[in-house]
Write an enzyme that holds these catalytic residues in place. Structure first.
Site: not given
Length: 343
Positions: A21, A23, A25, A27-28, A43, A137
């Site tokens: 994923g 997010g 700000f 990357t996960v 993250k 969000d």
């Protein structure tokens, strides 16, 4: 930030297995914590600007502040170096069942399961608001599934009530209410609206949301005037009592919206499920009631349109119908789901 190439797939104790994923700000990744031999969701955020490090750690701090069974657990947060560059690493629990968005795209949840997932997340949102935190969000991609339970994730845009009065333009624009575009402020009611839009998408099985939105040449205007959901409209199988609940959550007038997450949740909890229908294709549903399994199918042939209802694989002849027009068949097909979804 860009993800690490697989040839550079480690940072400190973490072996980065795959991107799962992106997010607000960072990357996960699905990662292996080699110290514990455990799979984690990690993250990673670029921390090249030292003055921004504390603000970038705010997501982990908020997650720690808002510990709840329906909020993704944060285990730890650290600043590590890789190739002489600093990175913030937020270590979280890994949930292999994916997101509500993925479930919507795959038609893998029943309508009542989607409602229950939203109820779970409304518990989380109630807890966050009680602790003075706005999420800002909320969307299906930020709701993760633990079996059939929902957990709220990605607090990258979250803020402490009172600390920041203005909203963020980085939020998910199609889930923002009309009043945001007037005063640029976020409140608890902003989160409630976003949760209502999330439920709207889930119960209607609206897959590929971004593609649908892009098909409207004036979608920004529809969002800013509070007309997006009414333009898309509900699927024909959604009962009126469920429409009323969602419509209140996404009311363009905040005075008519649910005032708290618990009020929204209580309205959903008053629904009395009957047959738990799941859309399996454009012309079929499967359902469960107690120990009984139901199948509903629309079969089109050259001269007629049959709606076939089965219970435990046997035809319910009293409920099966044949029609000479597709419109009549569709009407009965969808009304059968609508009329039997709740008591």
């Amino acid at each position: 930030m860009d993800g690490f190439a697989m040839s550079e797939n480690e940072i400190e104790k973490y072996l980065l297995i795959e991107v799962i994923g992106h997010g607000a700000f960072g990357t996960v990744y699905r990662a292996c914590d080699r110290a514990l031999n455990a799979i984690k969701a990690v993250k990673i955020l670029n921390a090249n600007n030292p003055s921004m490090i504390m603000s970038q750690l705010e997501e982990a701090q908020i997650l720690h502040k808002c510990k709840h069974k329906n909020i993704v657990t944060v285990n730890e947060a650290n600043v590590y170096e890789k190739d002489s560059s600093p990175y913030i690493v937020i270590d979280m629990e890994y949930l292999p069942d994916g997101s509500l968005e993925k479930a919507i795209d795959n038609n893998s949840l029943s309508i009542n399961c989607s409602i229950q997932v939203v109820i779970d997340v409304l518990f989380a949102l109630e807890h966050a608001h009680f602790n003075g935190v706005l999420h800002r969000d909320i969307k299906p991609g930020n709701i993760l599934l633990d079996g059939k339970k929902g957990k709220l994730s990605d607090f990258g845009l979250a803020t402490i009530l009172g600390n920041k009065s203005s909203g963020s333009s980085n939020g998910y624009i199609t889930h923002l209410p009309l009043e945001f575009f007037k005063d640029k402020k976020t409140t608890e009611l902003t989160d409630i609206f976003a949760m209502g839009m999330t439920l709207f998408r889930a119960i209607n099985y609206i897959e590929k949301w971004d593609n649908l939105i892009d098909s409207f040449p004036n979608y920004i205007e529809l969002v800013q005037t509070g007309k997006l959901a009414s333009t898309i409209d509900y699927a024909d199988f959604i009962p009126l009592k469920l429409k009323r609940i969602v419509n209140k959550a996404i009311s363009s007038d905040p005075n008519f919206r649910y005032k708290t997450a618990s009020e929204f949740r209580n309205a959903l909890e008053k629904l009395k499920p009957n047959i738990d229908w799941r859309k399996t294709s454009a012309t079929s549903f499967s359902g469960i009631k107690s120990m009984e399994e139901f199948q509903l199918e629309l079969i089109c042939s050259k001269h007629k349109f049959d709606v076939v209802v089965k219970r435990n694989s046997r035809r319910l002849n009293k409920d099966c119908r044949s029609f000479t027009t597709e419109d009549e068949a569709n009407k009965y097909f969808y009304e059968y789901v609508k009329d039997s979804l709740f008591l």
